[in-house]
Design an enzyme around this catalytic site. Structure first.
Site, PDB file in Angstrom:
ATOM      1  N   ILE A  44      28.530 -47.278 -15.373  1.00  8.03           N
ATOM      2  CA  ILE A  44      29.640 -48.125 -15.848  1.00  8.03           C
ATOM      3  C   ILE A  44      30.824 -48.012 -14.878  1.00  8.03           C
ATOM      4  CG2 ILE A  44      29.020 -48.021 -18.331  1.00  8.03           C
ATOM      5  CD1 ILE A  44      31.969 -46.517 -18.302  1.00  8.03           C
ATOM      6  N   ARG A  53      36.142 -30.045 -29.812  1.00  7.23           N
ATOM      7  CA  ARG A  53      35.334 -29.586 -28.683  1.00  7.23           C
ATOM      8  C   ARG A  53      35.717 -30.322 -27.398  1.00  7.23           C
ATOM      9  NH1 ARG A  53      29.699 -31.586 -31.364  1.00  7.23           N
ATOM     10  NH2 ARG A  53      29.933 -33.790 -31.068  1.00  7.23           N
ATOM     11  N   ARG A 107      30.667 -30.494 -24.876  1.00  9.97           N
ATOM     12  CA  ARG A 107      29.548 -31.399 -24.613  1.00  9.97           C
ATOM     13  C   ARG A 107      29.750 -31.988 -23.215  1.00  9.97           C
ATOM     14  NH1 ARG A 107      27.897 -29.415 -28.572  1.00  9.97           N
ATOM     15  NH2 ARG A 107      26.963 -30.371 -30.441  1.00  9.97           N
ATOM     16  N   ARG A 138      30.637 -48.560 -11.878  1.00 13.19           N
ATOM     17  CA  ARG A 138      30.467 -49.647 -10.907  1.00 13.19           C
ATOM     18  C   ARG A 138      30.611 -51.012 -11.571  1.00 13.19           C
ATOM     19  NH1 ARG A 138      25.713 -47.152  -7.109  1.00 13.19           N
ATOM     20  NH2 ARG A 138      24.726 -49.151  -7.442  1.00 13.19           N
ATOM     21  N   GLY A 177      28.279 -46.179   4.874  1.00 13.74           N
ATOM     22  CA  GLY A 177      26.961 -46.189   5.515  1.00 13.74           C
ATOM     23  C   GLY A 177      26.755 -47.498   6.266  1.00 13.74           C
ATOM     24  N   ILE A 215      33.238 -47.542  -4.760  1.00  9.70           N
ATOM     25  CA  ILE A 215      33.964 -46.820  -5.817  1.00  9.70           C
ATOM     26  C   ILE A 215      34.319 -45.410  -5.350  1.00  9.70           C
ATOM     27  CG2 ILE A 215      32.803 -48.102  -7.662  1.00  9.70           C
ATOM     28  CD1 ILE A 215      31.274 -45.432  -8.282  1.00  9.70           C
ATOM     29  N   ASP A 216      33.630 -44.926  -4.295  1.00  8.01           N
ATOM     30  CA  ASP A 216      33.859 -43.543  -3.847  1.00  8.01           C
ATOM     31  C   ASP A 216      35.157 -43.420  -3.037  1.00  8.01           C
ATOM     32  OD1 ASP A 216      31.329 -43.251  -4.899  1.00  8.01           O
ATOM     33  OD2 ASP A 216      30.326 -43.236  -2.956  1.00  8.01           O
TER      34      ASP A 216
HETATM   35  O1  F6P Z   1      28.266 -44.788  -3.358  1.00 16.63           O
HETATM   36  C1  F6P Z   1      28.417 -45.335  -4.618  1.00 16.63           C
HETATM   37  C2  F6P Z   1      27.632 -44.567  -5.637  1.00 16.63           C
HETATM   38  O2  F6P Z   1      27.838 -45.167  -6.899  1.00 16.63           O
HETATM   39  C3  F6P Z   1      27.887 -43.073  -5.683  1.00 16.63           C
HETATM   40  O3  F6P Z   1      29.103 -42.759  -6.318  1.00 16.63           O
HETATM   41  C4  F6P Z   1      26.647 -42.586  -6.387  1.00 16.63           C
HETATM   42  O4  F6P Z   1      26.366 -41.241  -6.081  1.00 16.63           O
HETATM   43  C5  F6P Z   1      25.597 -43.473  -5.800  1.00 16.63           C
HETATM   44  O5  F6P Z   1      26.247 -44.648  -5.369  1.00 16.63           O
HETATM   45  C6  F6P Z   1      24.475 -43.841  -6.720  1.00 16.63           C
HETATM   46  O6  F6P Z   1      23.548 -44.572  -5.968  1.00 16.63           O
HETATM   47  P1  F6P Z   1      22.277 -45.310  -6.552  1.00 16.63           P
HETATM   48  O7  F6P Z   1      22.695 -46.702  -6.897  1.00 16.63           O
HETATM   49  O8  F6P Z   1      21.325 -45.301  -5.420  1.00 16.63           O
HETATM   50  O9  F6P Z   1      21.810 -44.554  -7.753  1.00 16.63           O
END
Ligand code: F6P
Length: 359
Positions: A267, A176, A260, A269, A116, A140-141
């Site tokens: 975590i 499970r 479950r 991040r 972005g 991380i994506d």
């Molecule tokens: O883009 C990184 C990310 O951690 C995504 O994997 C996740 O969907 C999003 O950010 C979560 O964003 P926020 O910090 O706004 O909850």
């Protein structure tokens, strides 16, 4: 003597402090001064700009491994492209950023951001016309095109693996299954890499169609009554709503498979930055500082064939899959996804991991 600004924008990830530490080390070795802009673009909207001079002691080596960003990534109610666009103040916002950067009198800005932020930097590059703009991709994506890695991805994969290493113990004790939901937005790379690394029995990602009956058949046939099903947060299941892991869990329960759900959430991040992310940080920072020395601008550092090179932001933008940003009106972002020829798909299949309809 050059003056270099550093800004971390978008969601945080592990590795940002290593990048900051390496920039300061490399810049100071060249006799340059470094300034950290606090809270991303929000720091540029204050008068005077919220920037601090960085020294090698600001993020010392013993703290460089820590997740999060010393410079922060944004506060509630901050001015960023999203809040500015939503409140119709984008024009004013852009002007403020440009003015603020001019007042700081920087020679260069290193922007550490995700797809972005990089797309925005490309689309609004007039803001940076008075300095050299070099971007370092982090997320991380790992949904950024033309680079073989982004800062933070490998540590996030590692965090997920450590999480599953523990979860599998209670999974076995209670006979499970666990449906683990990973982050990653619309990109399945995080779930795919973590699932293969851990040895999940199924990996469901947005890029690949899957069939619930096939998944259930697979689970019944693995010869165990416990294990992990890795589900990426971006998947959908026709006719169902709610969190992806819950949707899959409900189907398993209906098929009388005890299970479950588990949500490692943020975590992913965090966690101490692992060695490979630190090496990538050092490579990308070296490349960024060389680019500044060579007066390059509007470029991004990218790993290609293990080497770090700069590529124009235009190439980053045009080589990705363009989609509308759901949060920022009028912005399109450049994205990367799991490609059909991703070698890990074949590896997963060969390891008897259910991955969906890959052919
Ligand atoms: O883009 C990184 C990310 O951690 C995504 O994997 C996740 O969907 C999003 O950010 C979560 O964003 P926020 O910090 O706004 O909850």
């Amino acid at each position: 003597m050059k003056k270099i600004g550093i800004m971390t924008t978008g969601g945080d990830c592990s590795g940002l402090n290593t990048v900051i530490n390496r920039i300061v080390c490399g810049a100071h070795a060249r006799g340059w001064r470094t300034y950290g802009i606090i809270d991303g673009t929000d720091g540029l909207c204050c008068i005077p700009a919220n920037a601090v001079e960085l020294t090698p002691d600001t993020v010392p080596i013993e703290n460089a491994r820590l997740a999060g960003s010393f410079l922060h990534n944004g506060n509630i109610g901050v001015m960023n492209f999203e809040t500015a666009a939503k409140s119709g103040r984008l024009g004013l916002f852009n002007k403020t950023l440009k003015k603020s950067l001019t007042t700081l009198n920087l020679d260069a800005l290193i922007l550490v951001g995700g797809n972005g932020s990089l797309s925005l930097a490309y689309k609004n590059n007039d803001i940076y016309s008075n300095l050299s703009l070099v971007c370092i991709p982090k997320t991380i994506d790992f949904d950024i095109p033309i680079t073989e890695r982004t800062i933070g991805f490998d540590t996030a994969v590692n965090e997920l693996v450590k999480y599953c290493d523990q979860l599998i113990l209670t999974s076995r004790s209670h006979h499970r299954w666990f449906v683990v939901q990973t982050m990653g937005r619309e990109c399945g790379r995080l779930a795919l890499n973590a699932g293969v690394a851990f040895g999940a029995d199924a990996i469901i990602i947005p890029e690949i169609k899957f069939n619930v009956d096939d998944l259930i058949k697979h689970i019944r046939n693995v010869g165990r009554d416990y294990g992990i099903i890795m589900v990426s947060e971006g998947i959908t299941l026709r006719g169902h709503s709610g969190r992806p892991a819950d949707m899959i869990s409900r189907k398993l329960t209906a098929a009388e498979i005890p299970n479950r759900t588990a949500f490692p959430d943020y975590i992913q991040r965090t966690g101490d930055t692992i060695a490979n992310d630190r090496i990538i940080a050092a490579k990308m920072v070296t490349c960024a500082l060389n680019a500044i020395e060579n007066r390059e601008t509007n470029v991004m550092t990218a790993l290609r064939g293990g080497k770090c090179v700069t590529v124009p932001l235009s190439e980053f933008y045009e080589s990705g899959d363009i989609s509308r940003d759901p949060n920022i009106p009028d912005l399109c972002t450049s994205n990367a996804y799991v490609e059909p020829d991703d070698p890990l798909l074949g590896v997963a299949t060969s390891m008897n991991i259910y991955i969906g309809q890959t052919k």
